[in-house]
Design a protein around this motif. Sequence first.
Motif, short mmCIF file in Angstrom:
data_model
loop_
_atom_site.label_atom_id
_atom_site.label_comp_id
_atom_site.label_asym_id
_atom_site.label_seq_id
_atom_site.Cartn_x
_atom_site.Cartn_y
_atom_site.Cartn_z
N SER A 80 40.33 32.41 47.18
CA SER A 80 40.25 33.86 47.22
C SER A 80 39.09 34.30 48.13
N SER A 130 44.57 30.46 48.52
CA SER A 130 44.76 31.90 48.35
C SER A 130 43.83 32.67 49.30
N ASP A 175 52.06 34.85 44.69
CA ASP A 175 50.76 35.54 44.63
C ASP A 175 50.98 37.03 44.83
N CYS A 207 48.44 39.27 44.64
CA CYS A 207 47.19 39.91 45.08
C CYS A 207 47.41 40.47 46.48
N SER A 233 45.42 41.03 48.79
CA SER A 233 44.57 40.46 49.83
C SER A 233 45.01 39.08 50.31
N SER A 234 45.93 38.46 49.60
CA SER A 234 46.25 37.07 49.93
C SER A 234 47.73 36.73 49.81
N CYS A 257 44.62 39.59 41.13
CA CYS A 257 43.70 38.88 42.03
C CYS A 257 42.71 38.02 41.25
N HIS A 316 47.76 33.88 41.70
CA HIS A 316 46.68 33.89 42.70
C HIS A 316 45.70 32.76 42.44
#
Length: 266
Positions: free
Chosen positions: A141, A165, A198, A200, A202-203, A235, A241
């Motif tokens: 992350s 991730s 996933d 999230c 952002s990923s 996330c 994630h």
Amino acid sequence: MKRFCCTLAVLMLSAHIYADPLDHGELVTFASREGATQSIFVESPSSSPAWVVVLFGGTPGALHLDTTGATTLKGNFLIRSAHHWIDRGDAVVLVDTPSDRAPGVDDLFRRSKESFADTQAIVAKLRERFPKSKIALIGTSAGTVSVGNALERDPNIADAFVLTSPVTVSHKGGGATISDLDVDGTTYRVLVVSNRNDQCVSSPAYAGKRLAESNHFAYDEVGSTEGEGDTSTRCGGHSPHGFLGIETEVLANIHGWLHGQPLQKQ
């Protein structure tokens, strides 16, 4: 009553697994740059392991290390499963935030020259302690921003880099990502691991795959759905994630890749 006791036992066992990722290790603190010190927690099954695996956790990065290891962020994918590396014969290193960022760091700091200086100091200390071992920087992350920063500034700093991730999409236009990494993956060993489920923002897996393909990095896409129903933790570590439920398989694949084995499809 019997069912309640069994359920309670399972919950207590799960709590124990996540609460104590490492058994025996050493807290090491040293100067990393002017006005700042850096703490790491080092555990190794031998004096000369094949690999020293350096773990960078996600948001906010602060582990508040003490002589027992991490006291916070224990649910993070890499932190809660750190003992995996010891069980397979490698050394493991938990990375805390520097003293001047004790409460935690944001992604902009993770991409900074100061953050890179901290990573340089960590690697130098580990090279001194394990002169015959290879070093892998592994982030998950937001931790991938720290690893990506080191990879971009000096791809020779470590023997391998793993981005799980990876943060590749800026949420609402704020924060740094590693989507712009430009590193020759045919020269340097880099692995990207994404979960196709996933959620999230952002990923996403498509962005992780794009990052890998554009740089010729190795790519491993896995699939799991455990924990995906809770939108508040999309996330977080206890979700796809954070590879919830498939930690052993994911880390075994990373371990195999580090040791020269082909990635196993999951």
